[in-house]
Design an enzyme around this catalytic site. Structure first.
Site: not given
Length: 148
Positions: A118, A106, A72-73, A111
């Site tokens: 999440y 992961e 995801i970015a 982060n």
């Protein structure tokens, strides 16, 4: 901000690569994304668009009845504006539609912003992968979401 979630297509990959290079110290290759989008029947990728511009992306692999989030970015210009949340929501919804009963991912131990995102969607830390990230040997936190 109006964020539109849609399936990633091959013509999106140039923009996805820009975001990939701005987001990760060890980015995936163009060819990897092409394989994921065009050849890997277990892979499902989405993009988030804002005013017709790709602002972020995410994807997962289906492994039996589980979804393994691969990446995801969000483009730096769109961070902190709900794009990451829209992507996570989009991935969860797509996974539910595919009959997925749980999801995993992961995330770098450092982060904390991503971990917080999440957790907001029900992912819980359950373990670590020691030395998972090859650029600096950082540990990964393994997170699972069981309440699909």
């Amino acid at each position: 901000m109006d964020i539109k979630i849609r399936p990633m297509v091959k013509s999106d990959i140039d923009k996805v690569m820009e975001i990939e290079y701005l987001s990760f110290s060890v980015p995936w290759s163009f060819e990897s994304f092409v394989m994921e989008v065009t050849k890997n029947s277990c892979a499902h990728y989405i993009v988030a668009e804002v005013d017709g511009q790709i602002a972020g992306y995410g994807g997962f692999w289906v492994v039996v009845d589980e979804g393994h989030i691969t990446n995801i970015a969000v483009h730096p210009d769109f961070r902190g504006q709900g794009v990451g949340s829209a992507i996570v929501e989009g991935l969860i919804e797509l996974a539910k539609n595919k009959g997925i009963t749980s999801m995993t991912l992961e995330v770098r131990e450092s982060n904390l912003v991503a971990q917080s995102l999440y957790k907001k969607y029900g992912f819980k830390p359950v373990g670590k992968r020691r030395g998972y990230y090859q650029d600096n040997n950082e540990d990964a936190v393994i997170m699972w979401k069981y309440d699909m």
